[in-house]
Design a protein around this motif. Structure first.
Motif, PDB file in Angstrom:
ATOM      1  N   GLY A 176      37.426  53.968  26.771  1.00 24.96           N
ATOM      2  CA  GLY A 176      37.203  52.865  25.848  1.00 24.96           C
ATOM      3  C   GLY A 176      36.823  51.568  26.534  1.00 24.96           C
ATOM      4  N   ASN A 177      36.084  51.681  27.644  1.00 22.39           N
ATOM      5  CA  ASN A 177      35.656  50.507  28.424  1.00 22.39           C
ATOM      6  C   ASN A 177      36.840  49.705  28.956  1.00 22.39           C
ATOM      7  OD1 ASN A 177      32.899  51.058  28.117  1.00 22.39           O
ATOM      8  ND2 ASN A 177      32.784  49.922  26.191  1.00 22.39           N
ATOM      9  N   ALA A 178      37.896  50.420  29.338  1.00 26.28           N
ATOM     10  CA  ALA A 178      39.063  49.764  29.947  1.00 26.28           C
ATOM     11  C   ALA A 178      38.655  49.124  31.270  1.00 26.28           C
ATOM     12  CB  ALA A 178      40.167  50.781  30.185  1.00 26.28           C
ATOM     13  N   ILE A 179      39.180  47.929  31.531  1.00 25.42           N
ATOM     14  CA  ILE A 179      38.774  47.165  32.705  1.00 25.42           C
ATOM     15  C   ILE A 179      39.897  47.056  33.725  1.00 25.42           C
ATOM     16  CG2 ILE A 179      38.190  44.830  33.505  1.00 25.42           C
ATOM     17  CD1 ILE A 179      36.417  44.525  31.073  1.00 25.42           C
ATOM     18  N   THR A 180      39.557  47.291  34.975  1.00 28.94           N
ATOM     19  CA  THR A 180      40.448  47.022  36.096  1.00 28.94           C
ATOM     20  C   THR A 180      39.712  46.121  37.077  1.00 28.94           C
ATOM     21  OG1 THR A 180      39.712  49.051  37.212  1.00 28.94           O
ATOM     22  CG2 THR A 180      41.745  49.176  35.933  1.00 28.94           C
ATOM     23  N   VAL A 181      40.460  45.244  37.732  1.00 25.66           N
ATOM     24  CA  VAL A 181      39.867  44.278  38.655  1.00 25.66           C
ATOM     25  C   VAL A 181      40.650  44.268  39.949  1.00 25.66           C
ATOM     26  CG1 VAL A 181      39.042  41.907  38.924  1.00 25.66           C
ATOM     27  CG2 VAL A 181      39.355  42.852  36.628  1.00 25.66           C
ATOM     28  N   ASN A 182      39.940  44.125  41.056  1.00 28.58           N
ATOM     29  CA  ASN A 182      40.588  44.004  42.353  1.00 28.58           C
ATOM     30  C   ASN A 182      39.865  42.933  43.156  1.00 28.58           C
ATOM     31  OD1 ASN A 182      42.651  45.331  44.243  1.00 28.58           O
ATOM     32  ND2 ASN A 182      40.810  45.244  45.512  1.00 28.58           N
TER      33      ASN A 182
END
Length: 339
Positions: A176-182
């Motif tokens: 579902g277009n889940a976002i993770t950022v690093n």
């Protein structure tokens, strides 16, 4: 066109228990490879490659294949979008007769054209909200699909950060277009309180003074997880601290002392400690690390991993080495996920 030699690989990141892929870097062609003409491929192969590309760029966008490199077991087929906004690479597995991966590498200036408006807004808002003092800025973004890789995401957008702070933002299309950022941080940009907490945590577990050399922040928006990761120069020791709570979530030190899988199985064929012994050993460290009293907790042992749990409360997972030293601790919520 200019030829790009890319290679796809997989690595851990992020996250205490989540892996993120590390994608391609521009590299020289591997030794022993040979160049071929696109016309030398069979119509069936070309059709499969075209279908894989069209799935990612949309059926209306025009593109062309320019170069084929024979890697032995695979063909690396490269090309470009005819409007000049992106280059592309596909990897075709000759033995299994399938497209193993497809990557479209876009110029950041083409964001509005390549991505629909709602998703674009979601990405930009996430980048801005990640760090109010230093909003993320991107220099490129890719659309990637590697359906046969075991780790996730395997079907995603990835944005690459620009400037001093290396960063990446992943959009998991299958979730579902889940976002993770690093994002990486220079030591001077990190709160000294957090740095001291990380080094004190190392000392409590290993008994040694370990200097933090690498700092990064990770955020998983879907699961509400946000933490700092601190590592030493060798990246063999790591502490994770909640970005919101400032509490220690996990610590891992370089305590592994087995040689291989066979040695591991032999060494931990039977538990190193009974439940009572394990509780006695970890109780003071768990109290110091997480401010949790594990008296009365149940103990489950699997290999070298000890799980200390009590219904309705957070659990602790600790790992022991051949010498009987607990070298790794992590805090998990009552649903089994790491906090």
């Amino acid at each position: 066109m200019r030829k790009f030699r890319w290679i796809s690989a997989v690595a851990v990141l992020i996250l205490v228990a989540t892996a993120l892929p590390v994608q391609a870097a521009t590299i020289p062609a591997a030794t022993g490879t040979t160049d071929k003409q696109v016309g030398s491929l069979t119509p069936t192969v070309v059709s499969r490659l075209e279908k894989a590309v069209q799935e990612l760029i949309g059926s209306k966008a025009a593109f062309q294949f320019d170069d084929v490199t024979d890697m032995g077991k695979t063909w690396i087929v490269e090309g470009e979008l005819e409007d000049g906004t992106a280059t592309l690479q596909t990897e075709y597995n000759k033995e299994k007769n399938r497209v193993d991966s497809t990557t479209i590498r876009y110029k950041i200036s083409s964001l509005g054209k390549a991505m629909n408006a709602p998703l674009k807004a979601k990405v930009l808002n996430s980048a801005k909200a990640f760090d109010s003092k230093r909003p993320l800025q991107f220099e490129a973004f890719w659309r990637v699909k590697s359906p046969y890789q075991s780790n996730k995401p395997s079907n995603y957008w990835v944005f690459w950060g620009a400037g001093e702070k290396a960063s990446s933002l992943y959009v998991d299309v299958d979730q579902g277009n889940a976002i993770t950022v690093n994002a990486d941080y220079a030591m001077r940009q990190v709160d000294p309180v957090l740095l001291n907490r990380a080094m004190n945590t190392f000392k409590r577990v290993s008994g040694q003074r370990i200097t933090v050399q690498h700092a990064s922040r990770y955020k998983d928006e879907k699961n509400g997880l946000s933490y700092w990761s601190f590592e030493d120069a060798s990246e063999a020791n790591e502490v994770k601290i909640g970005a919101v709570t400032g509490k220690v979530l996990a610590v891992s030190t370089s305590g592994m002392d087995w040689n291989d899988d066979a040695d591991f199985k032999k060494s931990f064929a039977s538990p190193k400690y009974t439940a009572a012994e394990a509780l006695k050993l970890v109780k003071p460290k768990v109290q110091l690390l997480f401010n949790i009293n594990v008296s009365g907790y149940k103990v489950n042992v699997q290999g070298n991993q000890y799980t200390f749990s009590q219904k309705g409360t957070d659990s602790i997972v600790a790992k022991v080495n051949k010498k009987g030293t607990f070298y790794e601790f992590s805090l998990h919520s009552s649903d089994g996920k790491m906090l």
